[in-house]
Design a protein around this motif. Structure first.
Motif, PDB file in Angstrom:
ATOM      1  N   VAL A  26      51.645  18.727  16.163  1.00 28.39           N
ATOM      2  CA  VAL A  26      51.007  19.925  15.620  1.00 28.39           C
ATOM      3  C   VAL A  26      51.148  21.050  16.633  1.00 28.39           C
ATOM      4  CG1 VAL A  26      48.940  20.877  14.540  1.00 28.39           C
ATOM      5  CG2 VAL A  26      49.294  18.390  14.563  1.00 28.39           C
ATOM      6  N   ILE A  27      51.592  22.208  16.161  1.00 34.61           N
ATOM      7  CA  ILE A  27      51.784  23.369  17.024  1.00 34.61           C
ATOM      8  C   ILE A  27      51.060  24.555  16.410  1.00 34.61           C
ATOM      9  CG2 ILE A  27      53.464  24.903  18.144  1.00 34.61           C
ATOM     10  CD1 ILE A  27      54.776  21.735  16.610  1.00 34.61           C
ATOM     11  N   GLY A  28      50.157  25.169  17.154  1.00 36.31           N
ATOM     12  CA  GLY A  28      49.553  26.410  16.724  1.00 36.31           C
ATOM     13  C   GLY A  28      48.308  26.253  15.876  1.00 36.31           C
ATOM     14  N   GLU A  29      47.772  27.392  15.447  1.00 39.66           N
ATOM     15  CA  GLU A  29      46.572  27.463  14.618  1.00 39.66           C
ATOM     16  C   GLU A  29      46.808  28.462  13.495  1.00 39.66           C
ATOM     17  OE1 GLU A  29      43.920  25.826  14.566  1.00 39.66           O
ATOM     18  OE2 GLU A  29      43.361  25.087  16.549  1.00 39.66           O
ATOM     19  N   ALA A  55      54.201  29.450  15.224  1.00 43.95           N
ATOM     20  CA  ALA A  55      52.824  29.443  15.717  1.00 43.95           C
ATOM     21  C   ALA A  55      52.358  30.858  16.042  1.00 43.95           C
ATOM     22  CB  ALA A  55      52.701  28.531  16.930  1.00 43.95           C
ATOM     23  N   ALA A  56      53.250  31.668  16.607  1.00 46.68           N
ATOM     24  CA  ALA A  56      52.900  33.051  16.932  1.00 46.68           C
ATOM     25  C   ALA A  56      52.633  33.874  15.675  1.00 46.68           C
ATOM     26  CB  ALA A  56      54.018  33.694  17.757  1.00 46.68           C
ATOM     27  N   GLN A  57      53.158  33.423  14.543  1.00 51.67           N
ATOM     28  CA  GLN A  57      52.924  34.085  13.259  1.00 51.67           C
ATOM     29  C   GLN A  57      51.686  33.525  12.552  1.00 51.67           C
ATOM     30  OE1 GLN A  57      54.426  36.650  12.009  1.00 51.67           O
ATOM     31  NE2 GLN A  57      56.340  36.826  13.168  1.00 51.67           N
ATOM     32  N   ARG A  58      50.877  32.772  13.284  1.00 52.88           N
ATOM     33  CA  ARG A  58      49.609  32.231  12.787  1.00 52.88           C
ATOM     34  C   ARG A  58      49.810  31.119  11.760  1.00 52.88           C
ATOM     35  NH1 ARG A  58      46.100  32.234  16.064  1.00 52.88           N
ATOM     36  NH2 ARG A  58      44.490  32.026  14.458  1.00 52.88           N
ATOM     37  N   PHE A  59      50.768  30.252  12.021  1.00 49.48           N
ATOM     38  CA  PHE A  59      50.906  29.000  11.279  1.00 49.48           C
ATOM     39  C   PHE A  59      50.431  27.845  12.160  1.00 49.48           C
ATOM     40  CE2 PHE A  59      54.179  31.521   9.048  1.00 49.48           C
ATOM     41  CZ  PHE A  59      53.768  31.311   7.729  1.00 49.48           C
ATOM     42  N   ARG A  60      49.847  26.840  11.530  1.00 50.57           N
ATOM     43  CA  ARG A  60      49.597  25.560  12.173  1.00 50.57           C
ATOM     44  C   ARG A  60      50.707  24.639  11.686  1.00 50.57           C
ATOM     45  NH1 ARG A  60      44.993  24.773  10.381  1.00 50.57           N
ATOM     46  NH2 ARG A  60      45.040  22.911   9.072  1.00 50.57           N
ATOM     47  N   VAL A  61      51.664  24.378  12.539  1.00 45.67           N
ATOM     48  CA  VAL A  61      52.920  23.744  12.148  1.00 45.67           C
ATOM     49  C   VAL A  61      52.838  22.237  12.388  1.00 45.67           C
ATOM     50  CG1 VAL A  61      55.425  23.750  12.435  1.00 45.67           C
ATOM     51  CG2 VAL A  61      54.120  25.855  12.849  1.00 45.67           C
ATOM     52  N   TYR A  62      53.184  21.488  11.357  1.00 48.89           N
ATOM     53  CA  TYR A  62      53.244  20.025  11.444  1.00 48.89           C
ATOM     54  C   TYR A  62      54.698  19.590  11.295  1.00 48.89           C
ATOM     55  CZ  TYR A  62      48.191  20.053  10.587  1.00 48.89           C
ATOM     56  OH  TYR A  62      46.833  20.265  10.674  1.00 48.89           O
ATOM     57  N   VAL A  63      55.203  18.867  12.276  1.00 53.47           N
ATOM     58  CA  VAL A  63      56.514  18.216  12.170  1.00 53.47           C
ATOM     59  C   VAL A  63      56.272  16.718  12.266  1.00 53.47           C
ATOM     60  CG1 VAL A  63      57.801  20.181  13.073  1.00 53.47           C
ATOM     61  CG2 VAL A  63      56.980  18.423  14.654  1.00 53.47           C
ATOM     62  N   PHE A  64      57.147  15.932  11.654  1.00 56.13           N
ATOM     63  CA  PHE A  64      56.918  14.486  11.626  1.00 56.13           C
ATOM     64  C   PHE A  64      58.248  13.759  11.519  1.00 56.13           C
ATOM     65  CE2 PHE A  64      57.135  15.745   7.237  1.00 56.13           C
ATOM     66  CZ  PHE A  64      57.686  14.667   6.546  1.00 56.13           C
ATOM     67  N   ASP A  65      58.208  12.461  11.866  1.00 58.15           N
ATOM     68  CA  ASP A  65      59.365  11.591  11.700  1.00 58.15           C
ATOM     69  C   ASP A  65      59.223  10.811  10.400  1.00 58.15           C
ATOM     70  OD1 ASP A  65      60.770  12.168  14.072  1.00 58.15           O
ATOM     71  OD2 ASP A  65      59.568  10.747  15.231  1.00 58.15           O
TER      72      ASP A  65
END
Length: 281
Positions: A26-29, A55-65
């Motif tokens: 998880v990256i950002g808020e 993240a700088a654009q105010r997304f909470r980013v989820y990446v996954f395998d």
């Protein structure tokens, strides 16, 4: 939940769901944005500059395998329905509610299946360098099938995701490769290329995504759809999306110049800005 604003240092996290463990970061808020990976991709194949720019654009980013790949357990497969189930299960297990769902390459096919099967989970659909359902006006190039079935060096990386004939694109490839290689802690196990190649076939097909109901869903959806592509994608030519202009009612198209199958690798900050404007709109 541990959240970091730096994709370079964000920890691996895990959730148990339906008999397997899905690994994610998880990256950002901000607005939840879930990203589905490309063929042979693991979490480390996302460019940290792109994730940090989101993240700088105010997304909470989820990446996954995906199941059985990288840090995730379970049965590995490139069946798009199974990849879509991974995304749906992750969203449900983490109780994310409605999300912006994105997918790169085969991840974009999986994301379209989520729109078909569980549209209530999506506020927006973000597609990066992927194929639409149905007949194509232009197929991919045989070169992709040669490169995707072998261990890749830097020149392969350039040919796959950038524009080899462009000096600026090559320079961007060097920078992107350096950023992707920078993470040292908790790196994922690479996808075995010989195993992955078994699901490819010998060359381009038409259609690549032969699910008529998925095309019907895109024709009828009220969910905003963005396709972000490169102008020379050897895997999924962007021309196939332009052929659907005026057919898909919510389709937005952004095509970046002198770029290939990884436009967000070459233009990480611009790509994040386009995505943010699309969601804000």
């Amino acid at each position: 939940m541990t959240i970091s604003t730096s994709a370079y240092a964000v920890p691996n996290q895990f959730v148990e769901v339906d008999g397997r463990r899905l690994a994610y970061r998880v990256i950002g808020e901000g607005t939840p944005l879930v990203l589905c990976l490309r063929f042979r991709g693991i979490m480390d194949d996302w460019d940290p500059a792109f994730l940090d720019a989101l993240a700088a654009q105010r997304f909470r980013v989820y990446v996954f395998d995906y199941s059985g790949l990288g840090w995730s357990t379970g049965q590995p497969t490139y069946d798009p329905a199974s990849l879509a189930k991974d995304a749906v299960d992750l969203i449900g297990a983490l109780k994310l509610g409605r999300v912006v769902l994105g997918g790169w390459s085969i991840g974009g096919v999986a994301a379209q299946l989520v729109l078909l099967q569980a549209p209530q989970l999506l506020s927006h659909l973000l597609l990066i360098a992927t194929t639409p359902p149905g007949p194509l006006v232009k197929t991919g190039e045989p070169l992709f099938y040669q490169l995707a079935a072998r261990s890749n060096d830097f020149e392969d990386f350039v040919s796959l995701f950038f524009e080899p004939t462009s000096a600026s694109s090559r320079e961007a490839a060097v920078r992107s490769a350096e950023r992707i290689a920078r993470r040292s802690e908790g790196r994922c196990t690479p996808v075995p290329y010989a195993w992955a190649a078994q699901s490819l076939g010998d060359g381009p097909r038409n259609p690549m995504f032969p699910v008529q109901v998925a095309l019907d869903a895109l024709k009828q959806t009220q969910t905003p759809v963005l396709h972000l592509g490169g102008d020379h994608d050897i895997v999924f030519p962007v021309e196939n999306w332009y052929a659907l202009n005026r057919t898909l009612p919510t389709l937005h198209l952004v095509t970046l110049p002198s770029s290939g199958h990884g436009p967000q690798l070459q233009y990480p900050v611009a790509s994040a800005a386009h995505i943010a404007a699309f969601v804000a709109g």
